[in-house]
Design a protein around this motif. Structure first.
Motif, PDB file in Angstrom:
ATOM      1  N   ARG A 258      -2.500  78.669 -10.402  1.00 37.15           N
ATOM      2  CA  ARG A 258      -3.622  77.909  -9.869  1.00 37.15           C
ATOM      3  C   ARG A 258      -3.378  77.636  -8.396  1.00 37.15           C
ATOM      4  O   ARG A 258      -2.280  77.872  -7.884  1.00 37.15           O
ATOM      5  N   ASP A 259      -4.386  77.123  -7.705  1.00 37.03           N
ATOM      6  CA  ASP A 259      -4.250  76.773  -6.296  1.00 37.03           C
ATOM      7  C   ASP A 259      -3.006  75.893  -6.118  1.00 37.03           C
ATOM      8  O   ASP A 259      -2.878  74.844  -6.762  1.00 37.03           O
ATOM      9  N   GLU A 356      -8.567  78.576 -12.549  1.00 40.50           N
ATOM     10  CA  GLU A 356      -9.944  78.489 -12.075  1.00 40.50           C
ATOM     11  C   GLU A 356     -10.891  79.365 -12.901  1.00 40.50           C
ATOM     12  O   GLU A 356     -12.102  79.127 -12.917  1.00 40.50           O
ATOM     13  N   SER A 387     -10.122  71.668  -6.900  1.00 39.85           N
ATOM     14  CA  SER A 387      -9.895  71.870  -5.473  1.00 39.85           C
ATOM     15  C   SER A 387     -10.777  70.984  -4.611  1.00 39.85           C
ATOM     16  O   SER A 387     -10.423  70.678  -3.464  1.00 39.85           O
ATOM     17  N   PHE A 413       0.334  80.974  -2.281  1.00 45.89           N
ATOM     18  CA  PHE A 413      -1.050  81.144  -1.832  1.00 45.89           C
ATOM     19  C   PHE A 413      -1.391  82.622  -1.696  1.00 45.89           C
ATOM     20  O   PHE A 413      -2.428  83.091  -2.192  1.00 45.89           O
ATOM     21  N   TYR A 418      -4.982  83.051  -3.110  1.00 47.92           N
ATOM     22  CA  TYR A 418      -5.662  81.797  -2.772  1.00 47.92           C
ATOM     23  C   TYR A 418      -5.818  81.705  -1.257  1.00 47.92           C
ATOM     24  O   TYR A 418      -4.870  81.931  -0.505  1.00 47.92           O
TER      25      TYR A 418
END
Length: 427
Positions: A258-259, A356, A387, A413, A418
């Motif tokens: 995930r982020d 996401e 986010s 990232f 991301y």
């Protein structure tokens, strides 16, 4: 007569060589137990008879031109690749008897056998969009791991260079030929539930669970229920790395990400905004002393919360950026970078899911694994950190610290696609 005698001599020498070879392998592994069980090449072969299964393994390797090594691999697979039955493994790793027979009498579990269900028949193929999504995610990782535009710790090392202690997030299910690298704060609780169900490492009344949500919360993160790569050394001795490589070649490997900044916010919310005694004593006290001007913070989390004392998100960020933190101990798994948990440059993952797109990715993955007839991924949490919250959470964090924090997690990232959070990093 001479040829016959020569043949007998070669036969005797060959037999002695095989005996010596077996003795050598036995010496390497004997101290850690020999487990002789049915092997699994993957979900699509898990129900084939042993003979045809073994033949298929030979073919899979011969097609690559490695005939000598393939013969050795196939031979070793027959002896070592399978794991012990789930209930037996959990007992050896120290799991309480109650985990295996929660309602039966001690020592006399009532065996109940649940018939295997047929594979689920789908009337429509997996969409081209979902297949392309996976190809793009895997290609991005491959590109960044093989070029010099991105540098990070451990990028260029080999799989053999990774210490055993750093392989404890790779969970293996030999029953279905699956390897899952779990990342805390990325739906790992539900994926662990599914791995327990598939491996049948936890039974109730002698039968495996039929619904992942029925698995008691206190057992989900019990390490004795998950057979991970760092346990291979205990079981297989010096031969453990070779077996890991065999499974990495044959099994379907997946992880979910995930982020990175959102994951940090989620970790902070879960571990420091709630009364967690362990994390308070191990981490919060340090943060309060170093960055919160509390020379003598309360001894327990209950007393601290009652007095309105807890580390802020700013304290948490300062702790992550402090060079003293890693000198004292490695990052906790809840905020350790994904590339340090799952080693994407050394492990060629077959599926990369994202929180996401969790619902779509989970359905896609279970279908690829051909286990969607056995288990369905539980419904997503409604209280998930998203986010859109980032701007509020980072409002009190100075821009300089934000940029340093991005640098600390830059590899995550970029490896997992991301976007750089430009609004957070520039005034």
């Amino acid at each position: 007569m001479g040829k016959s005698r020569l043949f007998r001599i070669f036969l005797i020498l060959g037999s002695l060589f095989m005996i010596l070879l077996i003795i050598i392998y036995w010496d390497d592994v004997g101290a850690t137990h020999f487990y002789l069980h049915t092997t699994v090449s993957g979900p699509h072969l898990s129900h084939l008879p042993a003979q045809s299964h073994s033949a298929s393994k030979h073919k899979a390797y011969d097609d690559k031109g490695n005939s000598f090594l393939s013969d050795i691999d196939a031979f070793i697979n027959q002896f070592l690749e399978g794991t012990v039955e789930p209930s037996q493994q959990a007992k050896e790793d120290g799991a309480p008897e109650a985990l295996h027979n929660q309602s039966g009498e001690a020592g006399k579990p009532e065996e109940k056998f649940v018939p295997r269900r047929e594979w689920k028949i789908h009337l429509t193929p997996i969409s081209a969009e979902l297949r392309q999504r996976q190809e793009d995610r895997k290609q991005l990782i491959h590109d960044l791991c093989t070029n010099s535009t991105l540098d990070f710790l451990g990028k260029n090392r080999t799989f053999d260079d990774i210490p055993n202690k750093d392989l404890d997030h790779l969970i293996v299910d030999d029953r279905h030929g699956i390897i899952y690298c779990y990342v805390p704060k990325v739906a790992c609780t539900n994926w662990k539930r599914i791995m327990i169900m598939l491996s049948e490492s936890l039974l109730v009344d002698g039968a495996p669970y039929q619904d992942p949500l029925d698995i008691p919360q206190e057992h989900i993160h019990n390490s004795s229920l998950h057979f991970t790569f760092n346990k291979f050394w205990k079981r297989y001795g010096k031969f453990s790395r070779h077996l890991m490589k065999i499974k990495l070649k044959k099994y379907t490997k997946f992880l979910f990400v995930r982020d990175p900044f959102v994951r940090l916010i989620s970790a902070y919310r879960n571990k420091f905004e709630q009364e967690n005694e362990e994390f308070y004593k191990r981490f919060a006290v340090i943060m309060l002393k170093r960055y919160g001007n509390y020379s003598d913070p309360p001894a327990s989390v209950v007393d601290a919360f009652a007095a309105g004392i807890r580390p802020s998100f700013s304290h948490f960020v300062q702790y992550l950026l402090d060079s003293q933190t890693e000198k004292e101990m490695p990052f906790n798994e809840h905020w350790r970078q994904v590339y340090r948990l799952c080693h994407p440059c050394q492990v060629n993952y077959d599926f990369v899911g994202k929180l996401e797109t969790l619902d779509e990715d989970a359905e896609h993955l279970l279908r690829i694994l051909r286990v969607d007839n056995i288990v369905q991924f539980p419904a997503s949490s409604r209280n998930r950190t998203v986010s859109s919250w980032e701007q509020d959470w980072f409002a009190k964090i100075p821009y300089e610290l934000r940029r340093k924090l991005y640098k600390l997690y830059e590899a995550d990232f970029k490896l997992f696609g991301y976007s750089k959070p430009e609004k957070l990093l520039h005034e």
